[in-house]
Scaffold this motif. Structure first.
Motif, short mmCIF file in Angstrom:
data_model
loop_
_atom_site.label_atom_id
_atom_site.label_comp_id
_atom_site.label_asym_id
_atom_site.label_seq_id
_atom_site.Cartn_x
_atom_site.Cartn_y
_atom_site.Cartn_z
N GLN A 131 -38.51 18.48 -3.96
CA GLN A 131 -37.15 18.02 -3.75
C GLN A 131 -36.88 16.72 -4.52
OE1 GLN A 131 -34.46 19.10 -2.21
NE2 GLN A 131 -35.26 20.97 -1.30
N ARG A 132 -37.87 15.84 -4.52
CA ARG A 132 -37.72 14.57 -5.24
C ARG A 132 -37.60 14.80 -6.73
NH1 ARG A 132 -41.93 10.96 -7.07
NH2 ARG A 132 -41.17 8.81 -7.30
N GLN A 133 -38.45 15.68 -7.28
CA GLN A 133 -38.40 15.96 -8.70
C GLN A 133 -37.09 16.66 -9.08
OE1 GLN A 133 -40.67 14.74 -10.73
NE2 GLN A 133 -39.51 15.48 -12.50
N LYS A 134 -36.62 17.56 -8.22
CA LYS A 134 -35.36 18.24 -8.50
C LYS A 134 -34.20 17.25 -8.51
CE LYS A 134 -33.50 20.91 -5.39
NZ LYS A 134 -33.21 22.06 -4.48
N ARG A 135 -34.23 16.30 -7.59
CA ARG A 135 -33.17 15.28 -7.55
C ARG A 135 -33.25 14.39 -8.78
NH1 ARG A 135 -29.86 13.05 -3.62
NH2 ARG A 135 -29.46 10.80 -3.77
N ILE A 136 -34.46 14.05 -9.21
CA ILE A 136 -34.63 13.23 -10.41
C ILE A 136 -34.09 13.96 -11.63
CG2 ILE A 136 -36.33 12.20 -11.96
CD1 ILE A 136 -38.01 11.51 -9.53
N GLU A 137 -34.41 15.25 -11.74
CA GLU A 137 -33.93 16.03 -12.89
C GLU A 137 -32.41 16.10 -12.90
OE1 GLU A 137 -35.51 17.33 -15.38
OE2 GLU A 137 -37.54 16.81 -14.74
N LYS A 138 -31.82 16.29 -11.74
CA LYS A 138 -30.36 16.34 -11.67
C LYS A 138 -29.76 14.99 -12.02
CE LYS A 138 -26.59 18.00 -8.75
NZ LYS A 138 -26.23 18.57 -7.42
N PHE A 139 -30.41 13.92 -11.58
CA PHE A 139 -29.93 12.58 -11.91
C PHE A 139 -30.05 12.31 -13.40
CE2 PHE A 139 -30.29 7.97 -12.27
CZ PHE A 139 -29.23 7.54 -11.47
N ILE A 140 -31.14 12.76 -14.01
CA ILE A 140 -31.31 12.57 -15.46
C ILE A 140 -30.22 13.29 -16.23
CG2 ILE A 140 -32.83 13.11 -17.40
CD1 ILE A 140 -35.20 12.58 -15.60
N ALA A 163 -18.11 -2.09 -12.84
CA ALA A 163 -18.36 -0.84 -13.55
C ALA A 163 -19.28 0.07 -12.76
CB ALA A 163 -18.96 -1.15 -14.93
N LEU A 164 -20.30 -0.51 -12.12
CA LEU A 164 -21.21 0.29 -11.30
C LEU A 164 -20.48 0.86 -10.07
CD1 LEU A 164 -24.40 -1.96 -11.46
CD2 LEU A 164 -24.10 0.27 -12.52
N SER A 165 -19.61 0.07 -9.45
CA SER A 165 -18.83 0.58 -8.31
C SER A 165 -17.89 1.69 -8.74
CB SER A 165 -18.04 -0.57 -7.67
OG SER A 165 -18.91 -1.59 -7.20
N LEU A 166 -17.28 1.54 -9.92
CA LEU A 166 -16.40 2.59 -10.43
C LEU A 166 -17.18 3.87 -10.70
CD1 LEU A 166 -13.64 3.49 -11.55
CD2 LEU A 166 -14.33 2.54 -13.76
N ALA A 167 -18.36 3.74 -11.29
CA ALA A 167 -19.19 4.92 -11.55
C ALA A 167 -19.62 5.60 -10.25
CB ALA A 167 -20.41 4.53 -12.38
N ALA A 168 -19.88 4.81 -9.22
CA ALA A 168 -20.26 5.39 -7.92
C ALA A 168 -19.13 6.22 -7.34
CB ALA A 168 -20.67 4.28 -6.96
N ASP A 169 -17.89 5.80 -7.55
CA ASP A 169 -16.74 6.54 -7.03
C ASP A 169 -16.44 7.78 -7.87
OD1 ASP A 169 -16.44 4.66 -5.03
OD2 ASP A 169 -15.03 3.44 -6.20
N GLU A 170 -16.70 7.71 -9.16
CA GLU A 170 -16.32 8.79 -10.07
C GLU A 170 -17.33 9.93 -10.11
OE1 GLU A 170 -13.56 9.21 -11.76
OE2 GLU A 170 -12.64 7.34 -11.08
N MET A 171 -18.61 9.61 -9.94
CA MET A 171 -19.65 10.61 -10.17
C MET A 171 -20.02 11.33 -8.88
SD MET A 171 -22.15 8.86 -12.98
CE MET A 171 -22.77 10.49 -13.37
N GLU A 172 -20.55 12.55 -9.04
CA GLU A 172 -21.00 13.35 -7.92
C GLU A 172 -22.45 13.01 -7.58
OE1 GLU A 172 -20.48 17.39 -9.06
OE2 GLU A 172 -18.29 17.30 -9.07
N ASP A 177 -24.30 8.95 -5.07
CA ASP A 177 -24.94 8.40 -3.87
C ASP A 177 -25.85 7.23 -4.21
OD1 ASP A 177 -23.64 10.40 -2.52
OD2 ASP A 177 -25.37 11.73 -2.41
N GLU A 178 -26.64 7.38 -5.27
CA GLU A 178 -27.56 6.31 -5.65
C GLU A 178 -26.81 5.07 -6.11
OE1 GLU A 178 -30.73 6.22 -5.19
OE2 GLU A 178 -30.86 8.27 -4.43
N LEU A 179 -25.76 5.25 -6.88
CA LEU A 179 -24.96 4.10 -7.33
C LEU A 179 -24.21 3.46 -6.18
CD1 LEU A 179 -23.58 5.43 -10.72
CD2 LEU A 179 -25.40 3.77 -10.37
N GLU A 180 -23.86 4.25 -5.16
CA GLU A 180 -23.23 3.68 -3.97
C GLU A 180 -24.21 2.74 -3.25
OE1 GLU A 180 -20.37 2.78 -1.25
OE2 GLU A 180 -20.15 3.94 -3.11
N LYS A 181 -25.48 3.13 -3.20
CA LYS A 181 -26.49 2.23 -2.62
C LYS A 181 -26.59 0.95 -3.43
CE LYS A 181 -29.34 6.02 -0.81
NZ LYS A 181 -30.67 6.69 -0.86
#
Length: 314
Positions: A131-140, A163-172, A177-181
């Protein structure tokens, strides 16, 4: 001084202090309840009757989190994106191990009970890694889009935090989620270096390390990052295509790694089905037990070696 007036005055002062103490106690309880409610809502714990669900096995979870292994397990679970606590994972894994242990003893032979239990632990930890590797691949795969959004935001004059807050709102998810953190950490005073460093530690990859290094250096130097992010976007797009081609070419090798142990376990079940009691007789002696353990060890070694051969860092 009149003793009656003195007694009345002391009583009034005592009553006033009692009322103030009761009010202070009630205020403290209200603040504590509000804090618990806020933390409960933040962790997504809800209860069907009141709209909030309380997590099961909270006592086990508290004990697990106090240990070093529990903290490492919590970090690994957070990287998977699964909504499960370390205590819940430990309880579910223990149940799975018990079921596999009993199934191995009843269906095969008593000797296979501990082996099936060990396989249960290995499969549970392997599921987390998968699950961790799949999430990393999707994030990449989302990094080129993330780099493009950050480049556009900084070119428009926004600070890196915005810019980071904007990207957190725009991206799926999982990038959103990671940028929201990261945005929440920046909101409470965490430095950009530390927040991005924790992000790279949660989802380790070469592409993310390059992006984080670019952002950190640009933040320290105070210069523009638009041109760097533009070039990085093109590079990430090329690496994304290369990784997809390599994964396609090595898919057959990866399937071989999983088919080898499955064939071995299937052979044991087939032998026991053709000759009932064969496994009991085989594991009834020390030589047979050593042979079974050695066979399983060789299957594990073969699985690891094939996976290593199929793993190519791009």
């Amino acid at each position: 001084m009149n003793p009656t007036l003195l007694t009345v005055g002391v009583a009034l002062v005592a009553c006033a202090l009692a009322v103030a103490g009761i009010q202070l106690y009630a205020s403290g309880r209200a603040q504590r309840a509000a804090l618990i409610d806020r933390l409960t809502r933040a962790t997504g714990e809800q209860d069907g009757g009141t709209g909030r669900r309380l997590r099961p096995f909270r006592g086990v979870d508290r004990r697990v989190r106090r240990t070093a292994l529990g903290r490492a397990l919590e970090l690994r679970i957070s990287a998977t994106g699964l909504e499960v606590t370390p205590g819940e994972f430990v309880v579910y894994m223990a149940i799975a191990v018990a079921v596999l242990w009993i199934a191995g003893q009843s269906l095969l032979s008593p000797f296979f009970g501990p082996i099936c239990g060990f396989v249960g632990v290995w499969v549970a930890l392997g599921f987390l890694n998968w699950q961790r590797q799949k999430r990393i691949e999707k994030f990449i795969n989302q990094l080129p889009e993330l780099s493009r959004i950050l480049a556009n935001a900084t070119q428009a004059g926004l600070a890196l935090r915005m810019a980071l807050s904007l990207a957190a709102d725009e991206m799926e998810a999982p990038a959103g989620d990671e940028l929201e953190k990261v945005a929440q950490q920046l909101a409470v005073g965490t430095s950009i270096d530390d927040a991005l460093g924790e992000l790279a530690a949660r989802l380790p990859s070469r592409e993310l390390v390059v992006l984080v290094t670019t952002l950190v250096l640009a933040n320290r130097a105070g210069g523009t990052v638009v041109s760097s992010l533009r070039n990085l976007t093109e590079t990430l797009e090329e690496r994304k295509e290369t990784r997809r081609e390599v994964r396609t070419q090595l898919s057959q090798v990866s399937m071989t790694a999983y088919s080898v142990p499955v064939i071995g376990i299937g052979s044991l079940l087939l032998i026991d089905n053709m000759q009932p009691g064969a496994l009991d007789r085989m594991t009834g002696s020390g030589i047979g037990q050593i042979a079974v353990v050695a066979a399983f060890a060789l299957y594990v070694v073969g699985f690891v070696v094939i996976r290593r051969i199929a793993k190519i860092d791009v």
